[in-house]
Design a protein around this motif. Structure first.
Motif, short mmCIF file in Angstrom:
data_model
loop_
_atom_site.label_atom_id
_atom_site.label_comp_id
_atom_site.label_asym_id
_atom_site.label_seq_id
_atom_site.Cartn_x
_atom_site.Cartn_y
_atom_site.Cartn_z
N GLU A 197 0.82 -1.22 0.00
CA GLU A 197 0.00 0.00 0.00
C GLU A 197 0.85 1.27 0.00
O GLU A 197 0.46 2.27 -0.58
CB GLU A 197 -0.91 0.01 1.24
N LYS A 198 2.02 1.22 0.66
CA LYS A 198 2.86 2.41 0.81
C LYS A 198 3.90 2.45 -0.30
O LYS A 198 5.04 2.03 -0.13
CB LYS A 198 3.54 2.42 2.19
N SER A 199 3.49 2.95 -1.44
CA SER A 199 4.38 3.01 -2.60
C SER A 199 3.94 4.14 -3.50
O SER A 199 2.74 4.40 -3.66
CB SER A 199 4.33 1.67 -3.36
N SER A 203 0.21 4.60 -5.10
CA SER A 203 -0.53 5.85 -4.92
C SER A 203 -0.92 6.46 -6.26
O SER A 203 -2.02 7.00 -6.42
CB SER A 203 0.29 6.85 -4.09
N ARG A 204 -0.03 6.35 -7.24
CA ARG A 204 -0.35 6.88 -8.56
C ARG A 204 -1.56 6.16 -9.16
O ARG A 204 -2.45 6.79 -9.74
CB ARG A 204 0.87 6.73 -9.48
N HIS A 205 -1.58 4.84 -9.04
CA HIS A 205 -2.69 4.07 -9.59
C HIS A 205 -3.97 4.33 -8.80
O HIS A 205 -5.06 4.39 -9.38
CB HIS A 205 -2.33 2.58 -9.58
N TYR A 206 -3.83 4.52 -7.49
CA TYR A 206 -5.00 4.87 -6.67
C TYR A 206 -5.58 6.22 -7.12
O TYR A 206 -6.81 6.38 -7.18
CB TYR A 206 -4.60 4.95 -5.19
N ARG A 207 -4.73 7.20 -7.39
CA ARG A 207 -5.23 8.52 -7.83
C ARG A 207 -5.99 8.41 -9.14
O ARG A 207 -7.03 9.04 -9.32
CB ARG A 207 -4.06 9.51 -7.98
N ALA A 208 -5.44 7.62 -10.07
CA ALA A 208 -6.13 7.43 -11.35
C ALA A 208 -7.47 6.73 -11.13
O ALA A 208 -8.47 7.09 -11.77
CB ALA A 208 -5.25 6.62 -12.30
N LEU A 209 -7.49 5.74 -10.24
CA LEU A 209 -8.75 5.05 -9.93
C LEU A 209 -9.75 6.04 -9.32
O LEU A 209 -10.94 6.02 -9.68
CB LEU A 209 -8.48 3.90 -8.96
N ALA A 210 -9.29 6.90 -8.42
CA ALA A 210 -10.18 7.90 -7.81
C ALA A 210 -10.76 8.84 -8.87
O ALA A 210 -11.94 9.19 -8.84
CB ALA A 210 -9.42 8.70 -6.75
N ALA A 229 -4.37 7.03 -1.57
CA ALA A 229 -3.24 7.63 -2.27
C ALA A 229 -2.55 8.68 -1.41
O ALA A 229 -1.31 8.72 -1.31
CB ALA A 229 -3.70 8.25 -3.58
N LEU A 230 -3.34 9.53 -0.77
CA LEU A 230 -2.78 10.60 0.06
C LEU A 230 -2.04 10.03 1.26
O LEU A 230 -0.94 10.49 1.61
CB LEU A 230 -3.89 11.54 0.52
N LEU A 231 -2.60 9.01 1.88
CA LEU A 231 -1.95 8.40 3.04
C LEU A 231 -0.59 7.84 2.66
O LEU A 231 0.39 8.01 3.39
CB LEU A 231 -2.85 7.28 3.60
N ALA A 232 -0.52 7.20 1.49
CA ALA A 232 0.75 6.61 1.06
C ALA A 232 1.81 7.67 0.83
O ALA A 232 2.94 7.55 1.34
CB ALA A 232 0.53 5.79 -0.22
N VAL A 233 1.49 8.74 0.10
CA VAL A 233 2.52 9.73 -0.22
C VAL A 233 2.90 10.56 1.00
O VAL A 233 4.06 10.99 1.12
CB VAL A 233 2.09 10.66 -1.39
N ARG A 234 1.96 10.78 1.92
CA ARG A 234 2.32 11.53 3.13
C ARG A 234 3.29 10.75 4.00
O ARG A 234 4.09 11.33 4.74
CB ARG A 234 1.05 11.86 3.94
N GLN A 240 5.96 19.13 0.67
CA GLN A 240 6.24 19.94 -0.52
C GLN A 240 6.34 19.13 -1.81
O GLN A 240 6.37 19.69 -2.88
CB GLN A 240 7.55 20.74 -0.32
N HIS A 241 6.42 17.82 -1.68
CA HIS A 241 6.61 16.99 -2.87
C HIS A 241 5.40 17.09 -3.80
O HIS A 241 4.25 17.08 -3.34
CB HIS A 241 6.81 15.54 -2.43
N PRO A 242 5.62 17.19 -5.12
CA PRO A 242 4.50 17.31 -6.06
C PRO A 242 3.47 16.18 -5.96
O PRO A 242 2.29 16.40 -6.21
CB PRO A 242 5.18 17.31 -7.43
N LEU A 243 3.92 14.96 -5.59
CA LEU A 243 2.96 13.87 -5.45
C LEU A 243 1.96 14.15 -4.34
O LEU A 243 0.79 13.77 -4.44
CB LEU A 243 3.70 12.55 -5.18
N CYS A 244 2.41 14.83 -3.28
CA CYS A 244 1.48 15.21 -2.21
C CYS A 244 0.46 16.21 -2.75
O CYS A 244 -0.73 16.13 -2.45
CB CYS A 244 2.25 15.81 -1.03
#
Length: 285
Positions: A197-199, A203-210, A229-234, A240-244
């Motif tokens: 889950e923490k990758s 997270s990228r695939h979760y965002r696309a699914l959302a 997705a947010l939990l994983a990237v945080r 400050q990271h763009p993925l966040c």
């Protein structure tokens, strides 16, 4: 340098690889295979640092260093890396030309070995605006992927769904959205099985699914995917990271669509306190 590349310290890795390639240039009688590999690693480090023209020069140096008796596969791999780099740099037509030549050169069997090149070709085609053709190429890639390539399958599924999600909202059909939802649900499960889950990948695939669930109208499912997705990237990156930023923005847009303006504003305030949005697309800003 290899360890630093794997752990994300691209700048220090590049310094070491520049020193290594300089040493190897001074000693041309050293093993040419090692010189080729050093230039390929240097290209990867420079690509991570967005020094794309320098990365291209490194790949060209790798090609020039390939010994005459080396397997053809070595040259083909470097040319494929060059095509991927050109796609990132925006030279999509040139990348397409390289990959089409590669596909002609590659043996017809085993078919699974053609899948990575087909993925790159679909990327080139899609970035030139030809989504239907890109989707057909991805259909072919997915059909030839072997059971030992789950990572590649997940990426192809993500990109095939992307050919639909890139269509302006309202112009896609319900059937297309359902197909994208199936692809992304499958790709998320594959990423979880591969990386947990923490990758960043998950997270990228979760965002696309959302995004897809939001387009379909499943706001409850979309919120759950966006929060994953947010939990994983945080847990993986500083705020400050763009993925966040992307993860905050996706969740906020879902909350706004759900009529929960107050919750969305709190989320955006939390994100905006320390976030630099200059490197983020206009939509997410």
């Amino acid at each position: 340098a290899s360890i630093l590349l794997q752990t994300g310290a691209a700048e220090r890795a590049a310094e070491l690889l520049e020193a290594e390639t300089a040493l190897r240039e001074e000693h041309p009688y050293w093993a040419p295979e090692e010189r080729v590999e050093a230039f390929r690693k240097l290209a990867r480090a420079r690509q991570l640092l967005r020094r794309l023209s320098e990365a291209e020069k490194s790949l060209q140096a790798a090609l020039d260093s390939v010994p005459a008796d080396a397997p053809v596969s070595c040259t083909l791999e470097i040319q494929h890396e060059l095509a991927d780099l050109l796609n990132i740099r925006g030279d999509h037509a040139q990348a397409e030309e390289i990959v089409r030549d590669l596909l002609i050169t590659l043996p017809s069997e085993p078919r699974s070995e053609r899948a990575p090149q087909l993925l790159t070709l679909s990327h080139s085609i899609a970035l030139q605006g030809y989504r239907e053709e890109a989707r057909e190429i991805l259909d072919e890639a997915i059909s030839v992927i072997g059971d030992d390539q789950p990572d590649l399958l997940a990426t192809c599924l993500l990109h095939r769904a992307g050919t639909i999600l890139d269509i302006p909202s309202g112009d896609e059909t319900q059937e297309e959205l359902t197909s994208a939802l199936e692809d992304l649900t499958h790709s998320v499960h594959l990423q979880i099985s591969l990386r947990g889950e923490k990758s960043d990948f998950t997270s990228r695939h979760y965002r696309a699914l959302a995004c897809c669930q939001q387009r379909i109208g499943d706001l409850e499912g979309a919120e759950q995917s966006a929060r994953s997705a947010l939990l994983a990237v945080r847990q993986l990156h500083v705020i400050q990271h763009p993925l966040c930023a992307r993860s905050f923005a996706r969740l906020a847009s879902i909350l706004l669509r759900s009529g929960r303006d107050e919750d969305a504003q709190k989320l955006l305030l939390e994100a905006g306190t320390t976030m630099n949005t200059r490197e983020i697309s206009h939509e997410f800003q």
